[in-house]
Design a protein around this motif. Structure first.
Motif, mmCIF file in Angstrom:
data_model
loop_
_atom_site.group_PDB
_atom_site.id
_atom_site.type_symbol
_atom_site.label_atom_id
_atom_site.label_comp_id
_atom_site.label_asym_id
_atom_site.label_seq_id
_atom_site.Cartn_x
_atom_site.Cartn_y
_atom_site.Cartn_z
ATOM 1 N N ALA A 337 48.394 19.003 -22.095
ATOM 2 C CA ALA A 337 49.793 18.974 -22.541
ATOM 3 C C ALA A 337 50.258 17.527 -22.537
ATOM 4 C CB ALA A 337 50.673 19.826 -21.627
ATOM 5 N N TRP A 338 51.261 17.256 -23.351
ATOM 6 C CA TRP A 338 51.828 15.908 -23.389
ATOM 7 C C TRP A 338 52.800 15.786 -22.223
ATOM 8 C CZ3 TRP A 338 55.941 13.891 -27.336
ATOM 9 C CH2 TRP A 338 56.085 12.508 -27.185
ATOM 10 N N ASP A 339 52.597 14.795 -21.398
ATOM 11 C CA ASP A 339 53.410 14.669 -20.175
ATOM 12 C C ASP A 339 54.897 14.526 -20.480
ATOM 13 O OD1 ASP A 339 52.469 11.729 -20.862
ATOM 14 O OD2 ASP A 339 54.183 11.474 -19.524
ATOM 15 N N GLN A 340 55.244 13.851 -21.594
ATOM 16 C CA GLN A 340 56.659 13.664 -21.909
ATOM 17 C C GLN A 340 57.323 14.979 -22.287
ATOM 18 O OE1 GLN A 340 58.288 9.993 -23.566
ATOM 19 N NE2 GLN A 340 58.805 11.134 -25.429
ATOM 20 N N ALA A 341 56.597 15.842 -23.001
ATOM 21 C CA ALA A 341 57.146 17.144 -23.365
ATOM 22 C C ALA A 341 57.365 17.995 -22.108
ATOM 23 C CB ALA A 341 56.208 17.855 -24.333
ATOM 24 N N VAL A 342 56.395 17.992 -21.207
ATOM 25 C CA VAL A 342 56.511 18.772 -19.968
ATOM 26 C C VAL A 342 57.644 18.234 -19.100
ATOM 27 C CG1 VAL A 342 55.314 19.443 -17.851
ATOM 28 C CG2 VAL A 342 54.068 19.391 -20.019
ATOM 29 N N PHE A 343 57.742 16.927 -19.008
ATOM 30 C CA PHE A 343 58.795 16.264 -18.242
ATOM 31 C C PHE A 343 60.179 16.726 -18.704
ATOM 32 C CE2 PHE A 343 61.558 12.385 -17.913
ATOM 33 C CZ PHE A 343 61.621 12.294 -16.527
ATOM 34 N N ASN A 344 60.391 16.772 -20.005
ATOM 35 C CA ASN A 344 61.690 17.165 -20.554
ATOM 36 C C ASN A 344 61.953 18.653 -20.424
ATOM 37 O OD1 ASN A 344 63.338 14.914 -22.209
ATOM 38 N ND2 ASN A 344 61.150 14.411 -22.223
ATOM 39 N N GLU A 345 60.926 19.460 -20.605
ATOM 40 C CA GLU A 345 61.104 20.900 -20.473
ATOM 41 C C GLU A 345 61.537 21.269 -19.052
ATOM 42 O OE1 GLU A 345 57.740 22.076 -23.851
ATOM 43 O OE2 GLU A 345 57.392 22.539 -21.714
ATOM 44 N N GLU A 346 60.910 20.647 -18.077
ATOM 45 C CA GLU A 346 61.272 20.956 -16.691
ATOM 46 C C GLU A 346 62.667 20.437 -16.340
ATOM 47 O OE1 GLU A 346 59.796 22.916 -14.729
ATOM 48 O OE2 GLU A 346 57.990 23.217 -15.920
ATOM 49 N N LEU A 347 63.078 19.354 -16.961
ATOM 50 C CA LEU A 347 64.410 18.810 -16.695
ATOM 51 C C LEU A 347 65.521 19.633 -17.354
ATOM 52 C CD1 LEU A 347 64.370 14.885 -16.894
ATOM 53 C CD2 LEU A 347 65.252 16.300 -15.042
ATOM 54 N N PHE A 348 65.250 20.193 -18.552
ATOM 55 C CA PHE A 348 66.337 20.762 -19.349
ATOM 56 C C PHE A 348 66.330 22.289 -19.480
ATOM 57 C CE2 PHE A 348 66.371 16.348 -20.763
ATOM 58 C CZ PHE A 348 67.729 16.077 -20.806
ATOM 59 N N PHE A 349 65.187 22.921 -19.381
ATOM 60 C CA PHE A 349 65.178 24.372 -19.581
ATOM 61 C C PHE A 349 65.991 25.061 -18.482
ATOM 62 C CE2 PHE A 349 61.021 24.986 -22.201
ATOM 63 C CZ PHE A 349 61.641 24.374 -23.274
ATOM 64 N N PRO A 350 66.919 25.936 -18.858
ATOM 65 C CA PRO A 350 67.741 26.634 -17.856
ATOM 66 C C PRO A 350 66.997 27.817 -17.241
ATOM 67 C CG PRO A 350 68.355 27.358 -20.035
ATOM 68 C CD PRO A 350 67.301 26.306 -20.235
ATOM 69 N N SER A 351 67.535 28.328 -16.164
ATOM 70 C CA SER A 351 66.976 29.549 -15.570
ATOM 71 C C SER A 351 67.133 30.697 -16.546
ATOM 72 C CB SER A 351 67.697 29.884 -14.265
ATOM 73 O OG SER A 351 67.517 28.861 -13.312
ATOM 74 N N HIS A 352 66.114 31.529 -16.605
ATOM 75 C CA HIS A 352 66.163 32.716 -17.475
ATOM 76 C C HIS A 352 65.193 33.748 -16.901
ATOM 77 C CE1 HIS A 352 63.110 29.959 -19.349
ATOM 78 N NE2 HIS A 352 62.381 31.082 -19.315
ATOM 79 N N PRO A 353 65.175 34.961 -17.422
ATOM 80 C CA PRO A 353 64.288 35.981 -16.859
ATOM 81 C C PRO A 353 62.845 35.498 -16.734
ATOM 82 C CG PRO A 353 65.771 36.990 -18.424
ATOM 83 C CD PRO A 353 66.003 35.510 -18.518
ATOM 84 N N GLY A 354 62.333 35.540 -15.523
ATOM 85 C CA GLY A 354 60.957 35.123 -15.273
ATOM 86 C C GLY A 354 60.793 33.646 -15.007
ATOM 87 N N TYR A 355 61.891 32.890 -14.990
ATOM 88 C CA TYR A 355 61.786 31.439 -14.792
ATOM 89 C C TYR A 355 63.025 30.920 -14.066
ATOM 90 C CZ TYR A 355 61.656 26.417 -15.897
ATOM 91 O OH TYR A 355 61.659 25.048 -15.807
ATOM 92 N N ASP A 356 62.802 30.130 -13.021
ATOM 93 C CA ASP A 356 63.893 29.465 -12.297
ATOM 94 C C ASP A 356 63.949 28.010 -12.729
ATOM 95 O OD1 ASP A 356 64.676 31.687 -10.821
ATOM 96 O OD2 ASP A 356 63.160 31.322 -9.277
ATOM 97 N N GLY A 357 65.041 27.635 -13.356
ATOM 98 C CA GLY A 357 65.187 26.267 -13.818
ATOM 99 C C GLY A 357 65.352 25.283 -12.667
ATOM 100 N N LEU A 358 65.092 24.017 -12.964
ATOM 101 C CA LEU A 358 65.207 22.953 -11.967
ATOM 102 C C LEU A 358 66.667 22.540 -11.815
ATOM 103 C CD1 LEU A 358 63.543 20.892 -10.189
ATOM 104 C CD2 LEU A 358 63.749 19.336 -12.132
#
Length: 430
Positions: A337-358
């Motif tokens: 995976a591209w580290d920059q894409a993962v970095f941003n996804e973890e910073l911005f994706f909100p909590s939703h079913p099956g996932y707790d956001g940062l």
């Protein structure tokens, strides 16, 4: 002749005298018996010399034995007391250290308690503000004692610039640390991933940290390209945060023109430069998605923002920050995976079913102060007003011919060569 005859008076006196003598004798006998009983050896008895010597010898032997045993007992008690004292000193030092660290984080802890621990009344309209600044972690020197000693000497106000480098980026690294020295930034450190870079840094008096060569993750660092090293940095960066230091993580394709530490707000877990090129793309905008088949509801509004650049961000030593690094490192270790894409996804994706956001706070840095190469070559160099503005850093992230553009930036902003940037195209020639 007739004989002398005693009268009655004389006879009476004689009898009294005899009685007194008898009484005196009787008293004397009684006293003698009493003295004999109480003092069988008499009132004044002289002890023979040999008896005294024998008695003293006996007492000396007894005293010697008692003294020897007493000394042994005292020694044992002393050793036990000494060990106990050493333990108490160690405990006192640990408590003192914890107290000092607790006092350092007192202000942040008090803010956190106000937010989480107590219910508060709201103030008048327009005066209510939430806390965005998470408290820093308690430094853990055991995480890396050798690195801790280096950071004590290098860091200023417990913050510093950190760059990872191997011999693949040697030439860019030289431009990188030369620009830092020129500005006069003292708190920076190169994490050398191979011996060639370590020797280069030592030769140029550049602060350097060499990791354990037997560490498995450094096999990637010694031979990997830019993306491999970018993925590695999240694992290494964690140690700095564990030690309680704020880090400006920097790629080496960057030219420093001002001291960046004078431009951070330090109110968020992460402050990052953006890949955006204007106010909308850098700071966010309402992007309308058009789906004609929906008729009246054809327009759907979306919130958009261009990604943060994972090659230049300031990160504070907080729990959300460390969780961010752990999440990114874990995902990168489980697949390509591209580290920059993962970095941003973890910073911005909100909590939703099956996932707790940062739950990390973030700030986008001014894109004119912390400038990417798209902004520079497509816009700034062509604008008479903007071209006179001196940014804090310029990151050559949009172009593959990094070294030549870095040198051109130095010529333009440092040496005043006005046409230094003109020969380059806006984008790349592939």
């Amino acid at each position: 002749m007739g004989g002398r005859r005693d009268g009655p008076l004389m006879r009476s006196n004689e009898k009294g005298r005899r009685s007194r003598i008898a009484a005196a004798i009787a008293i004397g006998v009684v006293f003698g018996c009493v003295f004999a009983l109480l003092y069988p050896h008499g009132l004044f008895v002289s002890t023979p010399l040999h008896s005294i010597a024998s008695k003293s010898y006996l007492q000396f032997n007894l005293s010697s034995c008692e003294s020897s045993e007493r000394i042994s007992m005292l020694k044992s008690e002393y050793v036990a007391a000494y060990k106990k004292n050493a333990e108490l000193k160690k405990q006192i030092q640990e408590l003192t250290g914890k107290l000092r660290l607790a006092e350092q984080g007192k202000d942040n802890a008090q803010k956190q308690v106000l937010v989480l621990g107590e219910q508060q009344k709201t103030g008048p309209f327009g005066t209510v503000k939430s806390s965005r600044t998470n408290p820093t972690v308690v430094p853990d020197v055991s995480a890396n004692p050798r690195l801790a000693k280096i950071l004590e000497k290098v860091a200023v106000n417990r913050e510093l610039i950190v760059a990872l480098a191997n011999s693949n980026v040697k030439n860019m690294l030289e431009v990188w640390f030369s620009s830092i020295k020129r500005v006069g930034i003292p708190n920076y450190l190169v994490v050398a991933l191979d011996e060639e870079i370590a020797n280069l840094c030592r030769h140029n008096n550049v602060p350097v940290y060499e990791r354990d060569p037997d560490n498995g993750i450094d096999l990637v660092g010694r031979t990997g390209g830019n993306h491999a090293v970018s993925g590695l940095k999240f694992q290494i960066l964690r140690e700095f945060l564990q030690l309680g230091y704020s880090v400006l993580l920097s790629d080496v394709d960057i030219v420093y023109l001002q001291n960046p530490f004078e431009h951070f707000h330090r109110d968020s877990d992460v402050e990052s430069m953006t890949d955006g090129h204007d106010n909308r793309t850098a700071y966010g905008y309402d992007d309308v998605f058009d789906e004609p088949s929906m008729g009246w509801a054809r327009y759907a509004h979306t919130m958009r923002i261009w990604v943060y650049n994972s090659g230049f961000f300031y990160i504070r030593p907080t729990i959300p920050s460390i969780e961010l690094l752990d999440r990114v490192s874990d995902r990168l270790s489980r697949g390509k995976a591209w580290d920059q894409a993962v970095f941003n996804e973890e910073l911005f994706f909100p909590s939703h079913p099956g996932y707790d956001g940062l739950h990390a706070s973030r700030r986008t840095l001014d894109f004119y102060l912390f400038m990417n190469s798209k902004v520079l070559f497509k816009k700034v160099r062509k604008d008479a007003h903007l071209s006179k503005f001196k940014p804090v850093i310029i990151h050559i992230n949009y172009h593959p011919d990094k070294l030549s553009r870095m040198k051109a930036v130095v010529e333009y902003y440092v040496n005043g060569k006005q046409d230094a940037l003109k020969s380059f195209p806006d984008g790349s020639d592939w």
